[in-house]
Design an enzyme around this catalytic site. Structure first.
Site, PDB file in Angstrom:
ATOM      1  N   HIS A   1      40.162  34.657  40.906  1.00 35.76           N
ATOM      2  CA  HIS A   1      40.895  35.356  41.971  1.00 35.76           C
ATOM      3  C   HIS A   1      40.446  36.801  42.128  1.00 35.76           C
ATOM      4  O   HIS A   1      40.742  37.428  43.141  1.00 35.76           O
ATOM      5  CB  HIS A   1      42.399  35.301  41.696  1.00 35.76           C
TER       6      HIS A   1
ATOM      7  N   ASP B   1      38.883  44.822  45.164  1.00 37.26           N
ATOM      8  CA  ASP B   1      39.930  43.802  45.144  1.00 37.26           C
ATOM      9  C   ASP B   1      39.306  42.434  45.380  1.00 37.26           C
ATOM     10  O   ASP B   1      38.391  42.316  46.204  1.00 37.26           O
ATOM     11  CB  ASP B   1      40.957  44.089  46.253  1.00 37.26           C
TER      12      ASP B   1
HETATM   13  P1  ADP Z   1      47.267  41.473  43.487  1.00 34.71           P
HETATM   14  O1  ADP Z   1      47.167  39.989  43.280  1.00 34.71           O
HETATM   15  O2  ADP Z   1      46.150  42.271  42.851  1.00 34.71           O
HETATM   16  O3  ADP Z   1      48.601  42.042  43.118  1.00 34.71           O
HETATM   17  P2  ADP Z   1      47.280  40.852  46.358  1.00 34.71           P
HETATM   18  O4  ADP Z   1      47.376  41.771  47.532  1.00 34.71           O
HETATM   19  O5  ADP Z   1      46.218  39.818  46.485  1.00 34.71           O
HETATM   20  O6  ADP Z   1      47.093  41.746  45.056  1.00 34.71           O
HETATM   21  O7  ADP Z   1      48.649  40.092  46.168  1.00 34.71           O
HETATM   22  C1  ADP Z   1      49.821  40.816  46.005  1.00 34.71           C
HETATM   23  C2  ADP Z   1      51.013  39.927  46.330  1.00 34.71           C
HETATM   24  O8  ADP Z   1      52.170  40.525  45.755  1.00 34.71           O
HETATM   25  C3  ADP Z   1      51.259  39.828  47.824  1.00 34.71           C
HETATM   26  O9  ADP Z   1      51.687  38.532  48.139  1.00 34.71           O
HETATM   27  C4  ADP Z   1      52.367  40.840  48.061  1.00 34.71           C
HETATM   28  O10 ADP Z   1      53.234  40.518  49.111  1.00 34.71           O
HETATM   29  C5  ADP Z   1      53.112  40.818  46.746  1.00 34.71           C
HETATM   30  N1  ADP Z   1      53.696  42.140  46.492  1.00 34.71           N
HETATM   31  C6  ADP Z   1      53.070  43.292  46.244  1.00 34.71           C
HETATM   32  N2  ADP Z   1      53.940  44.313  46.126  1.00 34.71           N
HETATM   33  C7  ADP Z   1      55.158  43.793  46.303  1.00 34.71           C
HETATM   34  C8  ADP Z   1      56.491  44.307  46.316  1.00 34.71           C
HETATM   35  N3  ADP Z   1      56.747  45.600  46.140  1.00 34.71           N
HETATM   36  N4  ADP Z   1      57.490  43.453  46.533  1.00 34.71           N
HETATM   37  C9  ADP Z   1      57.249  42.150  46.733  1.00 34.71           C
HETATM   38  N5  ADP Z   1      56.034  41.606  46.747  1.00 34.71           N
HETATM   39  C10 ADP Z   1      55.009  42.403  46.527  1.00 34.71           C
END
Ligand code: ADP
Length: 468
Positions: free
Chosen positions: A156, A364
């Protein structure tokens, strides 16, 4: 139809409690279609650790089986090699790595224990799909235990160029172990190319007629499978009760002003200090935006037991405080920095209420927030996505305003472009982006990977596990 067995560090939830991420929802969908088992860590640390009893849950044709880990496993495997060696290396942050051999040994041990606990649960016709950087070694250990099933692996996070990967001690053993999988999936062609370069240049690999790569006495298929979100459902969230309430709150608070939104876990890979500084630069260069535009950054802490993570949270608190002290007025605060998480439906409402989605990681794998921001927009009045060229998502989403997150000036200019973009151009960009987000979803991603895995699988020869 063959049963699917998914292995990942965190498991579930099987029902959408509003907090299940898009990935979890997609995995549950494929598990439901074929029937399946989801195996991984319980999220608990206990004295017996990986030797304790398995915990099972079941819902229709889908079950989960989880095990605890011991404190030493948690420290050396999760908060150790996985997140202090692999995560920074694969995100090009060699300055933040800790290559202590003890951590590496803990990583190997936990992979081995997970394999040992999984083997008795397997059936001869299962299709096994291992997720992410926590389990690079698991496939080799399953093969060494005599497992002949198709085993796929999806990474991922980014796969770095060989010049960076080779800084990881034992990189060769890790890549060699990866070659025990039948199929390796990457998020982008860029990550795939880096992996192939490693095999060709570092260990003398060669391409075979069927597209596989032979290297270090093994053979592997590798391809890019860019992941998507549960787009259809997400696009409806802004109109759900929670989504609507949050949208209304944002609109009432903003009045006629515009909001830029960022949503990330607190992580040094997300480029958060650069983002705050770019917003400050916007206000310096274009004072007419003072009082007119604000930045909402939602960023819950993660992995705070790792020093680099707690440091960055303090840095961000200091930066937002300083910028707010410098620019705030009685009726306007430039940066709202919220360090808690929100349910997904609420997030969707917040995305829709924001004129700009600011997604500027320094590196990312994909970045799902970029896709969620697009899916949540109102097609009649869509916002603008500003996206880092170093997010995997940039490979597909070239109609976003693409920026170099290391250049504060470029980001400030991109923010200005986004804030001022006319409706017609916003719609044009949105329509193309939205089409892609709706077409390439989490479910199509999972199907594409599994179909390919079944297509290429050949019964493996017996292999021996290497000494680590
Ligand atoms: P990573 O897997 O590195 O955290 P991604 O952007 O691929 O980054 O995925 C992050 C996921 O987590 C997304 O689905 C996003 O909506 C969720 N997310 C990130 N911050 C929050 C938050 N403050 N509250 C709820 N969901 C969150």
């Amino acid at each position: 139809m063959n049963r699917i067995v998914i292995v990942s560090n965190r498991v579930g939830p099987l029902t959408d409690t509003g907090r299940a991420g898009g990935l979890a929802v997609a995995l549950v969908d494929v598990l439901r279609e074929r029937g399946g088992l989801w195996f991984g860590w319980s999220g608990e640390v206990s004295e017996q650790g990986t030797y304790g009893a398995l915990k099972f849950t079941e819902e229709g044709t889908v079950s989960t089986a989880t095990i605890d880990v011991a404190q030493v496993d948690y420290d050396e495997f999760y908060a150790g090699f996985a997140n202090r060696a692999l995560w920074p290396t694969l995100h090009y942050r060699l300055d933040l790595t800790d290559f202590d051999r003890r951590l590496e040994e803990g990583y190997r041990r936990v992979n081995e224990r997970f394999a040992a606990r999984l083997v008795p649960l397997l059936r001869p016709d299962d299709i096994i799909w291992v997720q992410d950087y926590h389990f690079f070694l698991l496939g080799e250990m399953l093969r060494a235990a005599g497992v002949k099933n198709p085993i796929g692996f999806f990474l991922h996070i980014p796969f770095p160029v060989p010049e960076v990967l080779t800084a990881l001690p034992n990189h060769k053993k890790i890549v060699h172990a990866m070659l025990s999988y039948d199929l390796i999936g990457f998020q982008t062609t860029n990550h795939l190319a880096a992996f192939e370069r490693y095999l060709f240049e570092e260990v003398g690999g060669s391409r075979e007629d069927d597209g596989a790569i032979a290297a270090m006495d093994r053979r592997v298929h590798a391809a890019a499978f860019p992941i998507g979100i549960d787009a259809e459902a997400f696009s409806k969230f802004p109109e759900s009760k929670e989504g609507g309430e949050n949208l209304a709150l944002v609109r009432a608070e903003l009045d006629d002003r515009k909001q830029i939104v960022g949503v990330d876990r607190i992580d040094y890979s997300k480029g958060l200090p650069e983002r705050f500084t770019a917003f400050e630069r916007l206000l310096e260069l274009y004072p007419e935006h003072k009082g007119e535009v604000s930045l909402l950054q939602i960023a819950p802490p993660s992995r705070s037991e790792v020093r680099a993570y707690s440091q960055i949270q303090r840095l961000l608190e200091g930066l937002s405080g300083r910028i707010n002290g410098r620019f705030s007025d009685l009726d306007w605060t430039p940066i709202h920095f919220i360090t808690r998480s929100f349910p997904r439906r609420s997030l969707a409402g917040i995305y829709r209420g924001s004129a700009v989605g600011l997604v500027t990681p320094l590196r990312d794998g994909m970045n799902l927030v970029a896709k969620e921001y697009i899916a949540a927009q109102d097609p009649e009045n869509p916002g603008v996505l500003v996206l880092s060229r170093f997010a995997g998502a940039a490979e597909e989403m070239s109609e976003a305003v693409i920026v170099n997150p290391y250049s504060i000036d470029e980001m400030a200019e991109a923010l200005r472009t986004a804030i001022q973009m006319p409706l017609e151009e916003r719609k044009e960009r949105f329509e193309i982006l939205n089409d892609k987000v709706m077409t390439n979803t989490a479910t199509t991603w999972a199907h594409a990977f599994l179909d390919r895995l079944l297509e290429i699988h050949e019964p493996p020869e017996d292999i021996e596990r290497q000494a680590f």
